[in-house]
Design a protein around this motif. Structure first.
Motif, PDB file in Angstrom:
ATOM      1  N   GLN A 103       1.404  -1.070  -0.221  1.00  0.00           N
ATOM      2  CA  GLN A 103       0.109   0.059   0.401  1.00  0.00           C
ATOM      3  C   GLN A 103       0.786   1.511  -0.044  1.00  0.00           C
ATOM      4  N   HIS A 106       1.980   1.658  -3.172  1.00  0.00           N
ATOM      5  CA  HIS A 106       1.820   2.071  -4.000  1.00  0.00           C
ATOM      6  C   HIS A 106       0.941   3.312  -4.449  1.00  0.00           C
ATOM      7  N   MET A 119      -6.121   0.693  -6.057  1.00  0.00           N
ATOM      8  CA  MET A 119      -5.777  -0.705  -4.545  1.00  0.00           C
ATOM      9  C   MET A 119      -6.769  -1.295  -3.812  1.00  0.00           C
TER      10      MET A 119
END
Length: 149
Positions: A103, A106, A119
């Motif tokens: 995460q 990303h 995501m």
């Protein structure tokens, strides 16, 4: 969730083609080694299977045909085993620590303007592979090296 062998093989092939085999990733993920070994096995094992079975049949004769076929099938099974492992791995949900790292990567890539898939709340290894492939292809080496030091 039960999957067919053919689905796992297809997923393994896709995952093998998506996973970025980069020096920085070797220490963190076994995928790099499995992808390299599977690609080598796909190229070399079919001819080795034919040579091994043919030589065994030629030297020992027709009485050993079942053993020669078994040796040939063993050689052929090696790349299939790699693809099955990769297919299974691509469908596994990321563990919590890796999920938070995914995460973070990303978010940083989105801030840099990279085009990414949305995501996911429960990302799998295939989403990680896609994100890492994009990171290594679109971002410069200095930016990606911060993640692996």
């Amino acid at each position: 969730m039960s999957q067919s062998v053919f689905t796992l093989l297809r997923d393994g092939q896709d995952y093998m083609n998506t996973w970025p085999v980069k020096r920085e990733l070797y220490a963190f993920f076994p995928e790099c080694r499995v992808v390299s070994a599977t690609k080598l096995a796909i190229k070399t094992m079919p001819p080795l299977a034919i040579v091994a079975a043919g030589m065994m049949f030629n030297v020992l004769g027709a009485a050993y045909l079942p053993q020669a076929l078994a040796i040939g099938l063993f050689f052929i099974s090696l790349p299939v085993q790699g693809l099955l492992w990769l297919g299974h791995r691509s469908n596994q949900v990321l563990p919590p620590q890796l999920k938070s790292w995914y995460q973070e990567v990303h978010r940083k890539m989105a801030a840099e303007g990279c085009e990414l898939q949305a995501m996911r709340s429960q990302p799998k290894y295939r989403e990680l592979a896609s994100t890492l492939k994009t990171a290594f292809s679109e971002l410069d080496r200095v930016f990606t090296q911060k993640w692996f030091n």
